[in-house]
Design a protein around this motif. Structure first.
Motif, mmCIF file in Angstrom:
data_model
loop_
_atom_site.group_PDB
_atom_site.id
_atom_site.type_symbol
_atom_site.label_atom_id
_atom_site.label_comp_id
_atom_site.label_asym_id
_atom_site.label_seq_id
_atom_site.Cartn_x
_atom_site.Cartn_y
_atom_site.Cartn_z
ATOM 1 N N HIS A 170 0.833 -1.198 0.000
ATOM 2 C CA HIS A 170 0.000 0.000 0.000
ATOM 3 C C HIS A 170 0.869 1.249 0.000
ATOM 4 O O HIS A 170 1.895 1.300 0.693
ATOM 5 N N GLY A 181 -2.348 4.232 -3.677
ATOM 6 C CA GLY A 181 -2.270 3.168 -4.667
ATOM 7 C C GLY A 181 -1.894 1.849 -4.034
ATOM 8 O O GLY A 181 -1.461 1.790 -2.871
ATOM 9 N N THR A 182 -2.101 0.771 -4.779
ATOM 10 C CA THR A 182 -1.714 -0.563 -4.335
ATOM 11 C C THR A 182 -0.848 -1.206 -5.406
ATOM 12 O O THR A 182 -1.034 -0.964 -6.607
ATOM 13 N N TYR A 183 0.106 -2.013 -4.957
ATOM 14 C CA TYR A 183 1.026 -2.698 -5.858
ATOM 15 C C TYR A 183 0.937 -4.189 -5.552
ATOM 16 O O TYR A 183 1.352 -4.638 -4.478
ATOM 17 N N PRO A 223 0.385 1.975 -10.323
ATOM 18 C CA PRO A 223 -0.119 0.992 -9.357
ATOM 19 C C PRO A 223 -0.856 -0.127 -10.079
ATOM 20 O O PRO A 223 -1.371 0.037 -11.188
ATOM 21 N N THR A 474 -3.261 7.909 -9.508
ATOM 22 C CA THR A 474 -2.643 6.622 -9.104
ATOM 23 C C THR A 474 -3.489 5.884 -8.074
ATOM 24 O O THR A 474 -3.088 4.839 -7.609
#
Length: 479
Positions: A170, A181-183, A223, A474
């Motif tokens: 996160h 954003g999340t990855y 992201p 993002t």
């Protein structure tokens, strides 16, 4: 740039010079230009000089702030404990992680002015002040890191990344508390797999995450599930095995990164393509932290259930240069260490509640000071001021029929503290100025004295590179 304060002489300021203000004196010593109707040009030139604090560890540090009660759970359970503490790159705040899956942001009040430093602040059992923001994660927090070019004056840069169990990485906004954003990384079964460690590269454009036998690299501007994956094993199945538990980059922008593994190894990689360069063996336990020296020539590694921090020369990795002892042989906790801004000393916590200080040039122990009654698992120097933050705590287990005893923790247990050190300010022109908290001299007087002792024509200037990142568009919903 970490450890440096850069100021623009042409900028307007509304700050007034007050002789009794603690932090304004510090700002003056760090190079902030103080405008005075009677100040001459040479004084302003001298005020643009860069200064770093050379800490004096022979003087016992002063505890400025202390925090304990807000880490207690509403149920009065004593099983919550602090895990780590980290200053923001600009030093305006610090971030803590605790076992209740919560990240807390603490701002330095009034930028540390004397009016905020009451003599009874730390003698009281009450917390010095409350955290400005609490961010609740869904599961246990594995690791977190600040965006390297974070500036409080630029809200777009005020972000940090955190990784938790069974969740993607996160990117949180430290100002609003919103998710930027999340990855997400996926395994062979197309299920989300959590990163065990996270670190931004020095330019702040990519996020390197550690997984089991792999590094995954995300572009922070994109992201989602797009990433580059690099195995830590070679084609012959050699290399670095196990979970990549920590990642750190060289501070001199030489394209070198270090990764530690729970398999008791540390490896050096090229940032560009994650090419494996060296594998270092010698840690007795799983590696939990890797950290480069300020000049990038040395690497320091520490592990769990391992009482020694090892010093390696990255130019010649044939052997260990030094071993620094700390009380960590009986715990699986991450016990953090850090190098002070001047780059001369290393500080580390331990199970005995002490913070030990070592000289990095000689490898000798300098001193220690008491920080808590339980495990000091986090210790971090301020990036530009003579301050440090510590966190303490460990998991406690209730004995059946004896729960009440475990509910009464002292204020020096499961706590966070901010410490102030005596120091000498070392400038780019080679002048040293002693600073102590009881010094009553006017900050402007210091600037004028320095101006008179320097030739204005010999003043050196440095270019300032401003890095800004556009995080617009993002935001992405987690699945």
């Amino acid at each position: 740039m970490e450890g440096e304060a850069t100021y623009d002489a042409s900028a307007n300021t509304t700050a007034q010079v007050e002789a009794e203000t603690y932090y304004q004196r510090v700002d003056a010593m760090q190079g902030e230009t103080i405008y005075d109707a009677n100040a001459d040009v040479t004084a302003q030139v001298a005020a643009e000089t860069y200064y770093w604090p050379a800490l004096d560890f022979h003087v016992y540090p002063q505890k400025l702030y202390h925090f304990h009660h807000q880490f207690k759970l509403p149920s009065n359970s004593n099983n919550n404990f602090l895990k780590a503490v980290k200053w923001s790159p600009d030093g305006s705040c610090f971030l803590t992680s605790s076992d209740d899956n919560t990240l807390r942001v603490f701002d330095m009040p009034d930028y540390g002015s004397r009016s905020a430093l009451g003599s009874d602040l730390c003698n009281s059992e009450d917390d010095s002040f409350a955290s400005r923001m609490m961010i609740h994660e869904g599961e246990s927090v594995y690791d977190y890191c600040w965006y390297p070019h974070m500036l409080a004056s630029d809200p777009a840069s005020c972000v940090f990344a955190a990784t938790t169990r069974d969740h993607p990485v996160h990117l949180w906004d430290s100002v609003s508390g919103q998710l930027r954003g999340t990855y997400r990384a996926y395994d062979s079964m197309d299920e989300i797999t959590a990163a065990f460690s996270v670190a931004f590269n020095p330019s702040g454009t990519k996020l390197f995450c550690g997984y089991n036998k792999a590094l995954r690299v995300f572009d922070i501007h994109r992201p989602g599930r797009d990433f580059e994956q690099y195995s830590t094993l070679t084609s012959t199945k050699d290399g670095q095995t196990g979970i990549i538990s920590c990642v750190s980059f060289s501070p001199v922008y030489n394209g070198l990164l270090a990764a530690g593994s729970y398999n008791r190894t540390t490896a050096l990689y090229a940032e560009e393509n994650a090419e494996l360069l060296f594998v270092l063996h010698g840690q007795e336990g799983g590696v939990t932290q890797v950290l480069f020296s300020r000049d990038g020539n040395y690497l320091y590694t520490g592990g769990r259930k391992d009482p020694y921090i090892l010093c390696w020369d990255v130019r010649n990795t044939t052997g260990i240069l030094y071993k620094f002892y700390r009380s960590a042989e009986n715990t699986n906790q991450r016990i953090a260490f850090d190098i002070e801004p001047y780059g001369r000393h290393l500080g580390t916590g331990g199970q005995d509640g002490q913070v030990n200080i070592y000289d990095l040039q000689t490898g000798e122990w300098i001193t220690n000071f008491w920080a808590a009654y339980d495990t000091v698992n986090g210790f971090c120097f301020h990036p530009s001021l003579p301050l440090a933050a510590s966190s303490s705590g460990h998991r406690r287990f209730c004995i059946p029929g004896d729960e009440e005893e475990n509910l009464n923790l002292r204020v020096e247990e499961n706590c966070a503290s901010v410490w102030s050190f005596s120091c000498t300010w070392v400038g780019g022109h080679g002048s040293d100025v002693d600073y102590q908290d009881n010094n009553k001299e006017d900050a402007s007087e210091y600037v004028n004295v320095q101006a008179e002792s320097k030739d204005a024509d010999s003043t050196k200037t440095e270019d300032v590179i401003e890095v800004s990142v556009d995080f617009d568009n993002t935001k992405e919903q987690e699945r």
